[in-house]
Design an enzyme around this catalytic site. Structure first.
Site, PDB file in Angstrom:
ATOM      1  N   GLY A   1      -5.038   3.364  -8.078  1.00 35.14           N
ATOM      2  CA  GLY A   1      -5.204   3.601  -9.510  1.00 35.14           C
ATOM      3  C   GLY A   1      -4.404   4.769 -10.048  1.00 35.14           C
TER       4      GLY A   1
ATOM      5  N   ASP B   1       0.828  -1.209   0.000  1.00 35.57           N
ATOM      6  CA  ASP B   1       0.000   0.000   0.000  1.00 35.57           C
ATOM      7  C   ASP B   1       0.867   1.266   0.000  1.00 35.57           C
ATOM      8  OD1 ASP B   1      -2.099   1.717   0.307  1.00 35.57           O
ATOM      9  OD2 ASP B   1      -2.971   0.694   2.033  1.00 35.57           O
TER      10      ASP B   1
ATOM     11  N   ASP C   1     -10.676   3.973  -1.319  1.00 37.00           N
ATOM     12  CA  ASP C   1     -11.287   2.928  -0.480  1.00 37.00           C
ATOM     13  C   ASP C   1     -12.804   2.867  -0.641  1.00 37.00           C
ATOM     14  OD1 ASP C   1      -8.736   2.764   0.381  1.00 37.00           O
ATOM     15  OD2 ASP C   1      -9.197   2.950   2.511  1.00 37.00           O
TER      16      ASP C   1
HETATM   17  C1  GLA Z   1      -5.585   2.053   2.719  1.00 37.17           C
HETATM   18  C2  GLA Z   1      -6.091   0.930   1.835  1.00 37.17           C
HETATM   19  C3  GLA Z   1      -7.112   0.107   2.601  1.00 37.17           C
HETATM   20  C4  GLA Z   1      -6.467  -0.452   3.860  1.00 37.17           C
HETATM   21  C5  GLA Z   1      -5.900   0.676   4.695  1.00 37.17           C
HETATM   22  C6  GLA Z   1      -5.084   0.163   5.847  1.00 37.17           C
HETATM   23  O1  GLA Z   1      -6.588   2.951   3.024  1.00 37.17           O
HETATM   24  O2  GLA Z   1      -6.647   1.443   0.671  1.00 37.17           O
HETATM   25  O3  GLA Z   1      -7.591  -0.945   1.795  1.00 37.17           O
HETATM   26  O4  GLA Z   1      -5.465  -1.358   3.492  1.00 37.17           O
HETATM   27  O5  GLA Z   1      -5.061   1.515   3.923  1.00 37.17           O
HETATM   28  O6  GLA Z   1      -4.481   1.177   6.561  1.00 37.17           O
END
Ligand code: GLA
Length: 573
Positions: free
Chosen positions: A377, A338, A398
C-alpha cells in the site's frame, strides 16, 4: 609390551588453533619409535569431552597411540602444556573485526545470506546485522574462548523480538546457530567477505510513465488459493498438486476458487543465459502448470522487482521481460510481484515505473496473466495500480492468523474502498480461514469483511484437510456472491460506536449487503436502520450465515452479535 594411560586436559577446546597439531604429532611419532604402547587421551576441561588431535580436535573418543616411555610421556605432556599456554595469547588475539557473510542453507539448494559487520574490542563485539536490506544494531555481543554470542533486537509487527546468534570459530569460519523467537534454530557458516557484497546492484534506468492497457482479466476479485500463509518456504510441487486436487474434490472450484498460486521460495538461480531456474522443490514447472490446468484451474507464480524476493530468493531485477517470457512459456496465469529488496535500489516514487516495467513485460508475452502488485500500500498504490496494468494491489503489510491482525487490516480499508472496479481491486492480503488461529466467529467476520470489501478471496489454508466448519465458511456461496457482485460498488461504513461497526455494500438488483461487526469482547445488540441505508418501508431480510429468510422487516434490523463476530444480511425490496 606395556600400555600406559595418559590424560591431558585442555582449558579451552574451542581454540582449535591453540595447539600446534603438527608439532604434537611429531612428538607422538618419536614416542612410538621407543617401542612401548601408550593410551593417550585429551579432554576438554569445561565439557569433559574427549578430543582427538588427529581430527583437529573435533569431539571424539580418545585415540590410541604406540608407545612411549614414562619419561617421554611426561615430557610430551609438559611440552604440550607449554604449547597450549604459548598458543593461548595468539588465539585470544583472533579478531572478528570485519565483514562476514552468514549462509544458511534453505534445504532446497539455496542459501539465505545475512551480513555481519563486526567490531571486536577485547571480548566485546559491536556492529550491525544486515538482512533483507534491513540493518539492525547488535545490542549485545561477546567473543570469548572461541565462542561468539550476539543479540539483536528487531521491531517486527509492533513487537520487539530478540534474535540470538551463537557461533564457534573454526579455521577462520564461524559455525553459527541463529535462534528466532518461537522458531526452530537455524544453522549456517559465516565467512569473511567484503562490505561491497552486502550492497545492492547499481540502479537500472526506469521507463517513462505511460498507461498500460487493461488486460481484460479479473472482472471480479480473483478467487483461489495461495501457498504462503500455511506453507511459507515449505511449499513444493507435491503440495501444489494436492491443493489443485483438493480444490476440485472439496467443492472449492465449484464455489469459484480457480487460481492455485505458488508464493515465494520456488526460485533457484539463473542459468548461463540468465533464465530463472527452479529449485529442487519444483522439478518441472511446465508439468506442474499442465497438471493444474488439467483440473480446469489456473496457476499463479511469484517474484519481485528487486534482486531478491522477500524470502531472499532470486528476484526479477534486470530480467523482467525474460522472466515474464518464462512464466508464459511455463503456462502461468497470474503473477504476484513483491517489492521487498527493490526498496534498496528504488524510492517509493519510482514504484509506478518499476511496476509498469513488469506490467508491460507481461502484456508483451501475449499470454493473459493477472498482475498482482504487492508493495503493502505504499505510495497510494490504489491511485496508480490500474495504470501499470495491475489487477489487484496489496494495501497493507502481511496478515497473520490472529483476530488482532485481521481486524486491524480489515477495518482500515473503508477509506480506500472506492478505488475498486472491474479489473482492479484493493487487496488486504490473503485469507487465514482454517489455519487455526481464530475462532469460527472470527473467521466468519474475516470472510464477511473481505467480501464486503470486494477483496480477492485467496484461501491460505491446507485445502486437503479442511474441517466442515472451515468449508462452510470458505464456501458460503451467498457470502461469495457479495464479493463477486458484478456491479463492483464500494462498501460504506454506516456507523461506528466504539467496537460496533456497521458496513453496507450496494449490490446488483437494488440489494444491500449489511455486516454488523462486533469488535468488542462481549456480545452486543446491534442495529441498522433502513434510513441509514437510504431505504424505507418493509424490506426483505436474509441472514447469510444462518442461511435463513427473516421475512419483511420494517424500519430497522437488530441482532445480537457475538464478540469478535458478525451478523451478515442482505436487504431488498
Ligand atoms: C511478503 C509478502 C507475503 C509473502 C512473502 C513471501 O512478506 O507480503 O505475502 O509473499 O513476502 O516472502
Amino acid at each position: 609390551m606395556k600400555t600406559a594411560d595418559f590424560r591431558l586436559t585442555i582449558d579451552d577446546c574451542n581454540r582449535k588453533s591453540s595447539i600446534d597439531n603438527r608439532q604434537f604429532q611429531g612428538l607422538l611419532r618419536r614416542a612410538k619409535n621407543q617401542g612401548n604402547r601408550a593410551r593417550f587421551a585429551l579432554k576438554c576441561a569445561a565439557s569433559g569431552i574427549p578430543v582427538d588431535l588427529e581430527e583437529n580436535m573435533k569431539p571424539q573418543a580418545s585415540s590410541r597411540f604406540t608407545p612411549i616411555s614414562g619419561v617421554i610421556i611426561i615430557r610430551i605432556v609438559l611440552i604440550s602444556c607449554l604449547l597450549l599456554l604459548s598458543a593461548l595469547p595468539i588465539a585470544a588475539q583472533t579478531d572478528l573485526t570485519g565483514f562476514w557473510v552468514l549462509r544458511v542453507p534453505t534445504g532446497d539448494g539455496n542459501y539465505r545470506e545475512t551480513f555481519l559487520d563486526l567490531k571486536q574490542s577485547g571480548q566485546k563485539v559491536t556492529g550491525r546485522i544486515l538482512r533483507n536490506g534491513r540493518e539492525t544494531p547488535i545490542s549485545d555481543g561477546t567473543f570469548s574462548n572461541g565462542k561468539l554470542h550476539l543479540v539483536v533486537t528487531t521491531h517486527f509487527q509492533n513487537q520487539d523480538r530478540t534474535v540470538n546468534y551463537e557461533g564457534t570459530m573454526e579455521g577462520g569460519k564461524i559455525s553459527m546457530t541463529v535462534q528466532f523467537p518461537g522458531r526452530d534454530p537455524i544453522t549456517g557458516i559465516a565467512e569473511p567477505t567484503q562490505p561491497e557484497a552486502a550492497l545492492p546492484p547499481s540502479r537500472l534506468p526506469l521507463p517513462a510513465l505511460h498507461d498500460v492497457p487493461d488486460n481484460g482479466l479479473a472482472r471480479t476479485p480473483p478467487m483461489g488459493w495461495n501457498s504462503w500463509n500455511k506453507f511459507a518456504e515449505k511449499v513444493d510441487d507435491d503440495a501444489v498438486r494436492g491443493m489443485a486436487d483438493a480444490m476440485v474434490t472439496s467443492g472449492m472450484k465449484d464455489a469459484g476458487y480457480i487460481y492455485v498460486n505458488i508464493d515465494d521460495t520456488w526460485e533457484a538461480g539463473r542459468d548461463a543465459q540468465g533464465n530463472i531456474t527452479t529449485n529442487r522443490k519444483f522439478p518441472d514447472m511446465k508439468a506442474l502448470a499442465d497438471y493444474v490446468h488439467s483440473k480446469g484451474l489456473k496457476i499463479g507464480i511469484y517474484s519481485g522487482p528487486g534482486p531478491k524476493t522477500c524470502a531472499n530468493y532470486e528476484g526479477s531485477y534486470g530480467h523482467e521481460q525474460q522472466d515474464a517470457n518464462t512464466y508464459a512459456a511455463w503456462g502461468f496465469d497470474y503473477l504476484k510481484y513483491d517489492w521487498c529488496s527493490a526498496g534498496e535500489i528504488y524510492k517509493p516514487e519510482d514504484m509506478q515505473a518499476v511496476y509498469q516495467k513488469m506490467g508491460d513485460a507481461l502484456q508483451k508475452t501475449g499470454r493473459p496473466i493477472v498482475f498482482s502488485l504487492c508493495q503493502y500500500g505504499i505510495a497510494d498504490v490504489w491511485k496508480w495500480g490500474p495504470k501499470v496494468g495491475g489487477n489487484l494491489w496489496r494495501t497493507t503489510g502481511d496478515i497473520s492468523d490472529h483476530w488482532k491482525s485481521m481486524e486491524e487490516i480489515g477495518f482500515k480499508q473503508f477509506v480506500i474502498a472506492s478505488y475498486i472496479g472491474p479489473g482492479h481491486w484493493n487487496d488486504p492480503d490473503m485469507l487465514e480461514i482454517g489455519n487455526g488461529g481464530m475462532t469460527a466467529d472470527e473467521y466468519r467476520a474475516h470472510m464477511s469483511l473481505w467480501s464486503l470489501l470486494a477483496a480477492p478471496l485467496l484461501a491460505g489454508n491446507d485445502l486437503r484437510s479442511m474441517s466442515e466448519e472451515t468449508k462452510s465458511i470458505l464456501m458460503n456461496t451467498e457470502v461469495i456472491a457479495i464479493d463477486q457482485d458484478p456491479d463492483a460498488k464500494p462498501v460504506k461504513k454506516i456507523s461506528e460506536q466504539g467496537p460496533l461497526v456497521v458496513a453496507a455494500r450496494p449490490l446488483m438488483h437494488q440489494t444491500w449487503a449489511v455486516g454488523l461487526f462486533n469488535r468488542g469482547e462481549a456480545a452486543a445488540k446491534m442495529s441498522v436502520t433502513w434510513e441509514e441505508l437510504g431505504l424505507h418501508g418493509k424490506l426483505q431480510v436474509r441472514d447469510l450465515w444462518a442461511h435463513k429468510d427473516l421475512g419483511r422487516v420494517a424500519d430497522q434490523f437488530s441482532a445480537e452479535v457475538p464478540s469478535h463476530g458478525v451478523v451478515l444480511i442482505t436487504v431488498m425490496h
